[in-house]
Design a protein around this motif. Structure first.
Motif, PDB file in Angstrom:
ATOM      1  N   TRP A 133       0.809  -1.220   0.000  1.00  0.00           N
ATOM      2  CA  TRP A 133       0.000   0.000   0.000  1.00  0.00           C
ATOM      3  C   TRP A 133       0.845   1.274   0.000  1.00  0.00           C
ATOM      4  CZ3 TRP A 133      -4.630   1.534  -1.241  1.00  0.00           C
ATOM      5  CH2 TRP A 133      -5.178   2.700  -0.701  1.00  0.00           C
ATOM      6  N   PRO A 134       1.873   1.403   0.827  1.00  0.00           N
ATOM      7  CA  PRO A 134       2.655   2.644   0.805  1.00  0.00           C
ATOM      8  C   PRO A 134       3.240   2.948  -0.569  1.00  0.00           C
ATOM      9  CG  PRO A 134       3.145   1.391   2.787  1.00  0.00           C
ATOM     10  CD  PRO A 134       2.331   0.497   1.902  1.00  0.00           C
ATOM     11  N   ALA A 135       3.723   1.923  -1.274  1.00  0.00           N
ATOM     12  CA  ALA A 135       4.281   2.153  -2.612  1.00  0.00           C
ATOM     13  C   ALA A 135       3.193   2.581  -3.586  1.00  0.00           C
ATOM     14  CB  ALA A 135       4.975   0.890  -3.106  1.00  0.00           C
ATOM     15  N   LEU A 136       2.009   2.003  -3.463  1.00  0.00           N
ATOM     16  CA  LEU A 136       0.917   2.378  -4.363  1.00  0.00           C
ATOM     17  C   LEU A 136       0.505   3.824  -4.148  1.00  0.00           C
ATOM     18  CD1 LEU A 136      -1.222   1.734  -6.481  1.00  0.00           C
ATOM     19  CD2 LEU A 136      -2.678   0.851  -4.644  1.00  0.00           C
ATOM     20  N   VAL A 137       0.372   4.236  -2.912  1.00  0.00           N
ATOM     21  CA  VAL A 137      -0.080   5.616  -2.686  1.00  0.00           C
ATOM     22  C   VAL A 137       1.004   6.612  -3.105  1.00  0.00           C
ATOM     23  CG1 VAL A 137      -1.739   4.966  -0.907  1.00  0.00           C
ATOM     24  CG2 VAL A 137       0.567   5.618  -0.224  1.00  0.00           C
ATOM     25  N   ARG A 138       2.278   6.245  -2.948  1.00  0.00           N
ATOM     26  CA  ARG A 138       3.341   7.137  -3.425  1.00  0.00           C
ATOM     27  C   ARG A 138       3.298   7.264  -4.948  1.00  0.00           C
ATOM     28  NH1 ARG A 138       6.507   4.366   0.489  1.00  0.00           N
ATOM     29  NH2 ARG A 138       7.437   3.064  -1.172  1.00  0.00           N
ATOM     30  N   ALA A 139       3.095   6.139  -5.632  1.00  0.00           N
ATOM     31  CA  ALA A 139       3.019   6.181  -7.091  1.00  0.00           C
ATOM     32  C   ALA A 139       1.803   6.981  -7.550  1.00  0.00           C
ATOM     33  CB  ALA A 139       2.959   4.759  -7.652  1.00  0.00           C
ATOM     34  N   ALA A 140       0.684   6.825  -6.851  1.00  0.00           N
ATOM     35  CA  ALA A 140      -0.515   7.583  -7.201  1.00  0.00           C
ATOM     36  C   ALA A 140      -0.308   9.072  -6.951  1.00  0.00           C
ATOM     37  CB  ALA A 140      -1.702   7.068  -6.394  1.00  0.00           C
ATOM     38  N   ALA A 141       0.388   9.399  -5.870  1.00  0.00           N
ATOM     39  CA  ALA A 141       0.663  10.805  -5.582  1.00  0.00           C
ATOM     40  C   ALA A 141       1.550  11.414  -6.659  1.00  0.00           C
ATOM     41  CB  ALA A 141       1.316  10.938  -4.206  1.00  0.00           C
ATOM     42  N   ALA A 143       1.702  10.384  -9.825  1.00  0.00           N
ATOM     43  CA  ALA A 143       0.871  10.525 -11.025  1.00  0.00           C
ATOM     44  C   ALA A 143      -0.095  11.697 -10.889  1.00  0.00           C
ATOM     45  CB  ALA A 143       0.101   9.228 -11.269  1.00  0.00           C
ATOM     46  N   GLU A 144      -0.556  11.937  -9.675  1.00  0.00           N
ATOM     47  CA  GLU A 144      -1.446  13.070  -9.456  1.00  0.00           C
ATOM     48  C   GLU A 144      -0.673  14.381  -9.635  1.00  0.00           C
ATOM     49  OE1 GLU A 144      -5.037  13.164  -6.617  1.00  0.00           O
ATOM     50  OE2 GLU A 144      -3.430  14.121  -5.460  1.00  0.00           O
ATOM     51  N   ALA A 145       0.561  14.423  -9.160  1.00  0.00           N
ATOM     52  CA  ALA A 145       1.382  15.630  -9.327  1.00  0.00           C
ATOM     53  C   ALA A 145       1.651  15.926 -10.798  1.00  0.00           C
ATOM     54  CB  ALA A 145       2.702  15.463  -8.571  1.00  0.00           C
ATOM     55  N   GLU A 146       1.672  14.887 -11.622  1.00  0.00           N
ATOM     56  CA  GLU A 146       1.878  15.060 -13.054  1.00  0.00           C
ATOM     57  C   GLU A 146       0.581  15.373 -13.804  1.00  0.00           C
ATOM     58  OE1 GLU A 146       4.012  11.769 -14.767  1.00  0.00           O
ATOM     59  OE2 GLU A 146       5.240  11.530 -12.961  1.00  0.00           O
ATOM     60  N   GLY A 147      -0.527  15.393 -13.082  1.00  0.00           N
ATOM     61  CA  GLY A 147      -1.811  15.695 -13.711  1.00  0.00           C
ATOM     62  C   GLY A 147      -2.423  14.531 -14.450  1.00  0.00           C
ATOM     63  N   LEU A 148      -1.905  13.327 -14.250  1.00  0.00           N
ATOM     64  CA  LEU A 148      -2.419  12.163 -14.971  1.00  0.00           C
ATOM     65  C   LEU A 148      -3.604  11.516 -14.270  1.00  0.00           C
ATOM     66  CD1 LEU A 148       1.012  10.561 -15.922  1.00  0.00           C
ATOM     67  CD2 LEU A 148      -0.528  11.873 -17.409  1.00  0.00           C
ATOM     68  N   VAL A 149      -3.641  11.609 -12.964  1.00  0.00           N
ATOM     69  CA  VAL A 149      -4.762  11.050 -12.206  1.00  0.00           C
ATOM     70  C   VAL A 149      -5.195  12.053 -11.148  1.00  0.00           C
ATOM     71  CG1 VAL A 149      -3.883   8.693 -12.503  1.00  0.00           C
ATOM     72  CG2 VAL A 149      -3.465   9.909 -10.341  1.00  0.00           C
ATOM     73  N   ARG A 150      -6.413  11.849 -10.683  1.00  0.00           N
ATOM     74  CA  ARG A 150      -6.886  12.518  -9.488  1.00  0.00           C
ATOM     75  C   ARG A 150      -7.458  11.439  -8.584  1.00  0.00           C
ATOM     76  NH1 ARG A 150     -12.108  16.497  -8.773  1.00  0.00           N
ATOM     77  NH2 ARG A 150     -11.962  16.696  -6.515  1.00  0.00           N
ATOM     78  N   VAL A 151      -6.875  11.295  -7.408  1.00  0.00           N
ATOM     79  CA  VAL A 151      -7.347  10.281  -6.468  1.00  0.00           C
ATOM     80  C   VAL A 151      -8.561  10.853  -5.735  1.00  0.00           C
ATOM     81  CG1 VAL A 151      -6.782   8.827  -4.500  1.00  0.00           C
ATOM     82  CG2 VAL A 151      -5.036   9.309  -6.234  1.00  0.00           C
ATOM     83  N   ARG A 184      -2.965   9.909   3.080  1.00  0.00           N
ATOM     84  CA  ARG A 184      -2.907  11.356   3.341  1.00  0.00           C
ATOM     85  C   ARG A 184      -1.473  11.793   3.643  1.00  0.00           C
ATOM     86  NH1 ARG A 184      -8.579  11.531   6.799  1.00  0.00           N
ATOM     87  NH2 ARG A 184      -9.931  11.912   4.983  1.00  0.00           N
ATOM     88  N   ALA A 185      -0.730  10.936   4.318  1.00  0.00           N
ATOM     89  CA  ALA A 185       0.664  11.269   4.606  1.00  0.00           C
ATOM     90  C   ALA A 185       1.483  11.363   3.322  1.00  0.00           C
ATOM     91  CB  ALA A 185       1.264  10.229   5.549  1.00  0.00           C
ATOM     92  N   ALA A 186       1.035  10.652   2.277  1.00  0.00           N
ATOM     93  CA  ALA A 186       1.726  10.713   0.990  1.00  0.00           C
ATOM     94  C   ALA A 186       1.298  11.921   0.165  1.00  0.00           C
ATOM     95  CB  ALA A 186       1.459   9.429   0.203  1.00  0.00           C
ATOM     96  N   GLY A 187       0.405  12.727   0.717  1.00  0.00           N
ATOM     97  CA  GLY A 187      -0.026  13.936   0.031  1.00  0.00           C
ATOM     98  C   GLY A 187      -1.345  13.819  -0.698  1.00  0.00           C
ATOM     99  N   LEU A 188      -2.007  12.679  -0.600  1.00  0.00           N
ATOM    100  CA  LEU A 188      -3.300  12.503  -1.276  1.00  0.00           C
ATOM    101  C   LEU A 188      -4.414  13.076  -0.406  1.00  0.00           C
ATOM    102  CD1 LEU A 188      -2.834   8.854  -2.605  1.00  0.00           C
ATOM    103  CD2 LEU A 188      -2.561  11.006  -3.873  1.00  0.00           C
ATOM    104  N   ARG A 189      -5.444  13.566  -1.047  1.00  0.00           N
ATOM    105  CA  ARG A 189      -6.598  14.131  -0.339  1.00  0.00           C
ATOM    106  C   ARG A 189      -7.892  13.555  -0.910  1.00  0.00           C
ATOM    107  NH1 ARG A 189      -3.092  14.824   2.470  1.00  0.00           N
ATOM    108  NH2 ARG A 189      -2.259  16.730   3.421  1.00  0.00           N
ATOM    109  N   PRO A 190      -8.102  12.239  -0.751  1.00  0.00           N
ATOM    110  CA  PRO A 190      -9.314  11.625  -1.299  1.00  0.00           C
ATOM    111  C   PRO A 190     -10.560  12.129  -0.578  1.00  0.00           C
ATOM    112  CG  PRO A 190      -8.163  10.076   0.114  1.00  0.00           C
ATOM    113  CD  PRO A 190      -7.260  11.270  -0.027  1.00  0.00           C
ATOM    114  N   GLY A 191     -11.531  12.555  -1.334  1.00  0.00           N
ATOM    115  CA  GLY A 191     -12.760  13.070  -0.727  1.00  0.00           C
ATOM    116  C   GLY A 191     -13.753  11.997  -0.361  1.00  0.00           C
ATOM    117  N   LEU A 192     -13.567  10.782  -0.883  1.00  0.00           N
ATOM    118  CA  LEU A 192     -14.530   9.707  -0.650  1.00  0.00           C
ATOM    119  C   LEU A 192     -13.832   8.487  -0.051  1.00  0.00           C
ATOM    120  CD1 LEU A 192     -16.554   9.898  -3.988  1.00  0.00           C
ATOM    121  CD2 LEU A 192     -17.293  10.701  -1.737  1.00  0.00           C
TER     122      LEU A 192
END
Length: 387
Positions: A133-141, A143-151, A184-192
């Motif tokens: 899980w930690p690696a997945l959320v870092r990778a998602a963060a 990708a989100e910083a690159e504008g490719l995804v929004r978590v 959230r510690a990885a910088g993600l702010r999921p609303g749901l």
């Protein structure tokens, strides 16, 4: 027959229990056999906030029907058409490997994928294992910083919520809370945040802190269709109305003597003179072959199916001889296998077949015509657009 008024009533009941959390209506597997497009329209009319499906193909079929509400698809294969999903604004569940092809599709399309990260908190199916899980959320963060995804969400699936006394559900929710904190510690702010399924929602009031179960959104499936997810509680006790009625007509009636064998294998032999009624529904229509003894309601009385369920037909023992004469009106009489009210229940057929009511309704085959009642309720604002 599918009663969409019952579906709407169930949605309103479930929304009241979930509030203030949002409600995702799960319409996968052709809305558990009820018809995905008409059911999707009905649940949105009744106030569902989003739709859930297993496969992208199911989501695309909803889009093709003109349904613009948020749709989440979460079960993917290496052949899933992620570019088509992004082009249709379908939200995607991500358990691990899917993140790479989704970001590739987003880069190629110049789009931003809306994704929900899934953590496996104990069910052992899809969802990232805790160690990954930690690696997945870092990778998602990243990708989100690159504008490719929004978590937009983080979710999990409960394993034993239909047995509220078991401790595993509380343990899963604790693991989920920790997983959200890691995200959230990885910088993600999921609303749901969403974990509750139908039994989770329907048992939440018994928890010390119902909000730990309800979170930001609940995903309900079987309860939408008026079926109970609990072995010891009926739909009526939960304030739900079964939406599907499986019915046919009596296609043949005949009097038989004692000692008459019935259906393949002759596993049932009459012990007295009686009347047998033939109903043209069988395992090709979704009636479980293992469902010997399942109930059938004819002319206001409930009788057992007898003998082995065949591909196209079942036999009902009416328990008395001499009823084949035309004046009894049995030929062409309605035969109901399950439905609401005084009709037998899908759960009774599930008990006869050694399965669950989810399977009984979902397995009704495409060759059985679906008639949707009450499909014309006011549709103002029925299809919610994304904010």
């Amino acid at each position: 027959m599918v009663d969409l008024a019952a579906v709407r009533a169930n949605v309103r009941r479930l929304r009241a229990l979930a509030a203030p959390a949002r409600l995702m209506a799960v319409v996968k597997a052709d809305a558990y056999g009820h018809g995905a497009v008409p059911v999707a329209r009905a649940v949105l009319e009744a106030g569902a906030d989003a739709l859930g499906v297993a496969h992208v193909g199911e989501a695309l079929a909803l889009r093709a029907a003109g349904i613009g509400a948020p749709v989440l698809a979460w079960l993917h294969t290496v052949d899933t058409d992620f570019p088509a999903a992004l082009a249709a604004d379908v939200e995607l569940g991500v358990s691990g490997w899917e993140l790479a092809p989704i970001t590739e599709a987003a880069r190629a399309l110049g789009a931003t994928a809306r994704i929900h990260l899934k953590i496996d908190t104990g069910l052992g199916r899809n969802g990232a294992p805790a160690a990954l899980w930690p690696a997945l959320v870092r990778a998602a963060a990243q990708a989100e910083a690159e504008g490719l995804v929004r978590v937009v969400g983080v979710f999990t699936h409960l394993a034993v919520a239909d047995e509220p006394a078991r401790p595993e559900t509380r343990e899963q929710l604790e693991r989920f809370r920790a997983a959200v904190a890691t995200a959230r510690a990885a910088g993600l702010r999921p609303g749901l945040r969403h974990a509750a399924n139908s039994p989770g929602l329907l048992s939440a009031a018994g928890l010390e802190r119902p909000e730990d179960m309800l979170l930001d959104m609940v995903r309900v499936g079987v309860s939408l269709y008026g079926l109970s997810p609990f072995a010891d509680r009926t739909p009526e006790q939960l304030g739900l109305v079964p939406a599907m009625t499986l019915r046919s007509t009596v296609s043949a009636v005949k009097d038989v003597p004692a000692g008459q064998g019935v259906s393949y294998g002759l596993s049932y032999v009459t012990d007295r003179p009686t009347t047998l009624a033939l109903v043209p529904l069988g395992y090709a229509d979704g009636v479980p072959r293992s469902g010997t003894g399942g109930p059938v309601r004819i002319q206001g009385r409930t009788y057992p199916e007898v003998g082995r369920v065949a591909m196209d037909q079942i036999v009902v023992d009416l328990g008395a001889p001499g009823r084949s004469a035309p004046e009894h009106g049995l030929l062409g009489a309605e035969a109901v296998l399950f439905g609401a009210g005084e009709n037998p229940s899908a759960s009774a057929w599930a008990e006869a077949a050694g399965t669950i009511n989810y399977e009984i309704v979902t397995r009704v085959s495409p060759r059985v015509p679906r008639v949707h009642l009450h499909a014309t309720e006011e549709r103002a604002g029925a299809e919610k657009e994304k904010p």
